[in-house]
Enzyme design. Sequence first.
Site, PDB file in Angstrom:
ATOM      1  N   HIS A  19       0.814  -1.220   0.000  1.00 28.68           N
ATOM      2  CA  HIS A  19       0.000   0.000   0.000  1.00 28.68           C
ATOM      3  C   HIS A  19       0.847   1.269   0.000  1.00 28.68           C
ATOM      4  CE1 HIS A  19      -3.563  -2.528   1.672  1.00 28.68           C
ATOM      5  NE2 HIS A  19      -3.503  -2.554   0.366  1.00 28.68           N
ATOM      6  N   HIS A  42      -7.994  -7.753  -7.790  1.00 29.29           N
ATOM      7  CA  HIS A  42      -8.384  -8.535  -6.608  1.00 29.29           C
ATOM      8  C   HIS A  42      -8.580  -7.536  -5.457  1.00 29.29           C
ATOM      9  CE1 HIS A  42      -6.509 -11.444  -9.245  1.00 29.29           C
ATOM     10  NE2 HIS A  42      -7.036 -12.428  -8.534  1.00 29.29           N
ATOM     11  N   SER A 100      -6.738  -1.574  -0.743  1.00 22.98           N
ATOM     12  CA  SER A 100      -6.300  -0.906  -1.978  1.00 22.98           C
ATOM     13  C   SER A 100      -7.413  -0.081  -2.655  1.00 22.98           C
ATOM     14  CB  SER A 100      -5.696  -1.925  -2.953  1.00 22.98           C
ATOM     15  OG  SER A 100      -6.555  -3.024  -3.137  1.00 22.98           O
ATOM     16  N   GLU A 118     -13.883  -8.395  -7.604  1.00 21.00           N
ATOM     17  CA  GLU A 118     -13.845  -9.243  -6.403  1.00 21.00           C
ATOM     18  C   GLU A 118     -14.751 -10.441  -6.651  1.00 21.00           C
ATOM     19  OE1 GLU A 118     -12.049  -9.524  -3.485  1.00 21.00           O
ATOM     20  OE2 GLU A 118     -13.291 -11.291  -3.296  1.00 21.00           O
ATOM     21  N   ASP A 146     -14.111 -12.575 -12.296  1.00 20.94           N
ATOM     22  CA  ASP A 146     -12.710 -12.988 -12.201  1.00 20.94           C
ATOM     23  C   ASP A 146     -11.839 -11.830 -12.720  1.00 20.94           C
ATOM     24  OD1 ASP A 146     -10.215 -14.068 -12.498  1.00 20.94           O
ATOM     25  OD2 ASP A 146     -10.827 -15.678 -13.863  1.00 20.94           O
ATOM     26  N   GLY A 147     -11.008 -11.293 -11.854  1.00 16.94           N
ATOM     27  CA  GLY A 147     -10.195 -10.134 -12.229  1.00 16.94           C
ATOM     28  C   GLY A 147      -9.199 -10.438 -13.341  1.00 16.94           C
ATOM     29  N   ASP A 167      -3.235  -8.270  -7.018  1.00 13.58           N
ATOM     30  CA  ASP A 167      -2.933  -8.678  -5.646  1.00 13.58           C
ATOM     31  C   ASP A 167      -3.785  -9.884  -5.237  1.00 13.58           C
ATOM     32  OD1 ASP A 167      -2.207  -8.630  -2.945  1.00 13.58           O
ATOM     33  OD2 ASP A 167      -3.708  -7.104  -2.447  1.00 13.58           O
TER      34      ASP A 167
HETATM   35  N1  SAM Z   1      -6.045  -5.823  -2.959  1.00  9.45           N
HETATM   36  C1  SAM Z   1      -6.667  -5.885  -1.637  1.00  9.45           C
HETATM   37  C2  SAM Z   1      -6.023  -4.827  -0.756  1.00  9.45           C
HETATM   38  O1  SAM Z   1      -4.835  -4.526  -0.946  1.00  9.45           O
HETATM   39  O2  SAM Z   1      -6.724  -4.282   0.097  1.00  9.45           O
HETATM   40  C3  SAM Z   1      -6.561  -7.251  -1.006  1.00  9.45           C
HETATM   41  C4  SAM Z   1      -6.945  -8.379  -1.894  1.00  9.45           C
HETATM   42  S1  SAM Z   1      -6.834  -9.974  -1.197  1.00  9.45           S
HETATM   43  C5  SAM Z   1      -5.134 -10.269  -1.073  1.00  9.45           C
HETATM   44  C6  SAM Z   1      -7.294 -10.975  -2.567  1.00  9.45           C
HETATM   45  C7  SAM Z   1      -8.800 -10.933  -2.884  1.00  9.45           C
HETATM   46  O3  SAM Z   1      -9.014 -11.519  -4.163  1.00  9.45           O
HETATM   47  C8  SAM Z   1      -9.675 -11.719  -1.924  1.00  9.45           C
HETATM   48  O4  SAM Z   1     -10.660 -10.867  -1.402  1.00  9.45           O
HETATM   49  C9  SAM Z   1     -10.303 -12.832  -2.790  1.00  9.45           C
HETATM   50  O5  SAM Z   1     -11.637 -13.120  -2.430  1.00  9.45           O
HETATM   51  C10 SAM Z   1     -10.256 -12.218  -4.159  1.00  9.45           C
HETATM   52  N2  SAM Z   1     -10.176 -13.140  -5.302  1.00  9.45           N
HETATM   53  C11 SAM Z   1      -9.640 -14.388  -5.361  1.00  9.45           C
HETATM   54  N3  SAM Z   1      -9.632 -14.831  -6.633  1.00  9.45           N
HETATM   55  C12 SAM Z   1     -10.142 -13.829  -7.405  1.00  9.45           C
HETATM   56  C13 SAM Z   1     -10.322 -13.657  -8.807  1.00  9.45           C
HETATM   57  N4  SAM Z   1      -9.999 -14.623  -9.681  1.00  9.45           N
HETATM   58  N5  SAM Z   1     -10.826 -12.481  -9.252  1.00  9.45           N
HETATM   59  C14 SAM Z   1     -11.157 -11.497  -8.389  1.00  9.45           C
HETATM   60  N6  SAM Z   1     -11.004 -11.602  -7.042  1.00  9.45           N
HETATM   61  C15 SAM Z   1     -10.504 -12.748  -6.559  1.00  9.45           C
END
Ligand code: SAM
Length: 294
Positions: A19, A42, A100, A118, A146-147, A167
């Site tokens: 961050h 993500h 983020s 998400e 899916d990101g 992330d």
């Molecule tokens: N980027 C965030 C932050 O810095 O505050 C934290 C993200 S966390 C490490 C990862 C997130 O990705 C989780 O909430 C999870 O549910 C989500 N996730 C997992 N696979 C995903 C995908 N294929 N596409 C989007 N989100 C996904």
Amino acid sequence: MFSYRHAFHAGNHADVLKHSMLLAILQYLTQKEAALAVLDTHAGAGLYRLDGDYASTSGEAADGILRLEQAEKLAPLLQDYVDAVRSFNAGPRILAYPGSPFLAQQQLRPHDKLKLFELHPTDMRSLSGNVAQLEAGRQVQVLHEDGFEGVKKFLPPPSRRGLLLCDPSYEIKTDYMKVADMVADGLKRFPTGTYAVWYPIIPRPEAHELPRRLRTMATKAGKGWLHATLTVKSSKISSNLQGEKKRPGLPASGMFVVNPPYTLQAQLKAALPQMVELLRQDSNAGFTLESAGV
Ligand code: SAM
């Protein structure tokens, strides 16, 4: 489905690295007037309570942001980060921690755009609720997709200026490969974009391979890159007197940035030694910082 919930880890040492760098990148990219698109593949829940059930169970922020909060003089990159986190808290203590999406949105001007992906239904609901309170209107779009795949439709952004933050939770081994493939595809669609990838440094071949792949990819594409890592403790599994094995938790992480701002290296040179000093948990703490073509 997924078991990773970022709420357990909010404000830990990995978030400090990720961050504080995210903020520095955005501060640079928002200096030019032209519109910026930020894609967070993500996103997580967006905002976390450090005194809530999740975070207080693990207490990871105590060894992360809360150690910085008490420091006397911080390097500018870290001071800006602590100030940004503080601004989400009305009182003197840091009890709310912005993920983020919220850190990014705070930096944006009215004509910039933020796309948040998400997949987890619970985090998606929290994210949507948190974003609604921002009243940011069409500036922020939350996508339950899916990101890795969803981001493609936004590349290149109409303004041709953008930052992609990737992330994932890396719960699934294939995430490492998907990250590399997504950056490769992104660089074809939008070669001048900035790509920031966070990854865990854990004893797993895929985790070591990812920064190597990204470096090769950036170099082949003729793009500048920067790679910073922060280690806070040993990765060794320890045993107590009863012979019970204890996993150390996440010992280290890295951020790999393709097309980084040219200012980032100097900012990190000042900030990383301080991160080590403030966040160290044992004598294995340390950092690395390398870059090329910036
Ligand atoms: N980027 C965030 C932050 O810095 O505050 C934290 C993200 S966390 C490490 C990862 C997130 O990705 C989780 O909430 C999870 O549910 C989500 N996730 C997992 N696979 C995903 C995908 N294929 N596409 C989007 N989100 C996904």
